[in-house]
Scaffold this active site. Structure first.
Site, PDB file in Angstrom:
ATOM      1  N   CYS A  28       0.698  -1.266  -0.058  1.00 51.43           N
ATOM      2  CA  CYS A  28       0.067  -0.054   0.049  1.00 51.43           C
ATOM      3  C   CYS A  28       1.008   1.231  -0.093  1.00 51.43           C
ATOM      4  O   CYS A  28       1.599   1.499   0.936  1.00 51.43           O
ATOM      5  CB  CYS A  28      -0.966  -0.015   0.993  1.00 51.43           C
ATOM      6  N   CYS A  31       0.204   3.484   2.799  1.00 49.49           N
ATOM      7  CA  CYS A  31       0.601   3.263   4.018  1.00 49.49           C
ATOM      8  C   CYS A  31       2.077   3.224   4.188  1.00 49.49           C
ATOM      9  O   CYS A  31       2.524   3.889   5.250  1.00 49.49           O
ATOM     10  CB  CYS A  31       0.393   1.461   4.296  1.00 49.49           C
TER      11      CYS A  31
END
Length: 103
Positions: A28, A31
Site C-alpha cells: 500500500c 501506508c
C-alpha cells in the site's frame, strides 16, 4: 509498534484501556507514506497502545470490521469501539493526531 499476531490477541487487546489498531499492508503506497511518522505519533501518545495489523494476513478480520481502505485506524477502549478513521484516502500525520485527540 507491536504487530498483531493472532485474532485471539485482537480480541484480548480490544479489552484494554486505549488501543488503536493501524491497518496496513506492505504493498500500500499510502501506508508506506505514513509509516515513517508513526513512531512520532506513538511517542506523542504514551497512554495509547498502537497495534499494527497486516490487512493481507487478517483479511477476514478486516471484513468483519468493514475495513475496506487502508491505511485505517480503529480505536477500542474496554471492549467498545470508540472511534475510527477509515477511508481510502491518504492520511497525514496531522489528520491522525486529530483523530487520536477525539478519543
Amino acid at each position: 509498534m507491536k504487530k498483531l499476531a493472532t485474532v485471539e490477541e485482537f480480541d484480548l487487546l480490544t479489552q484494554a484501556d486505549k488501543v488503536v489498531f493501524f491497518f496496513t499492508a506492505d504493498w500500500c503506497g499510502d501506508c508506506t507514506f505514513i509509516k515513517p511518522v508513526m513512531p512520532e505519533i506513538v511517542e506523542s501518545y504514551p497512554e495509547v497502545q498502537f497495534i499494527e495489523v497486516d490487512r493481507d494476513r487478517f483479511i477476514d478480520l478486516c471484513g468483519e470490521l468493514a475495513i475496506f481502505g487502508i491505511p485505517s485506524f480503529v480505536a477500542f477502549e474496554k471492549g467498545q469501539e470508540v472511534g475510527r478513521f477509515v477511508s481510502k484516502d491518504r492520511k497525514t500525520k496531522e489528520e491522525i493526531e486529530a483523530f487520536i485527540e477525539t478519543l
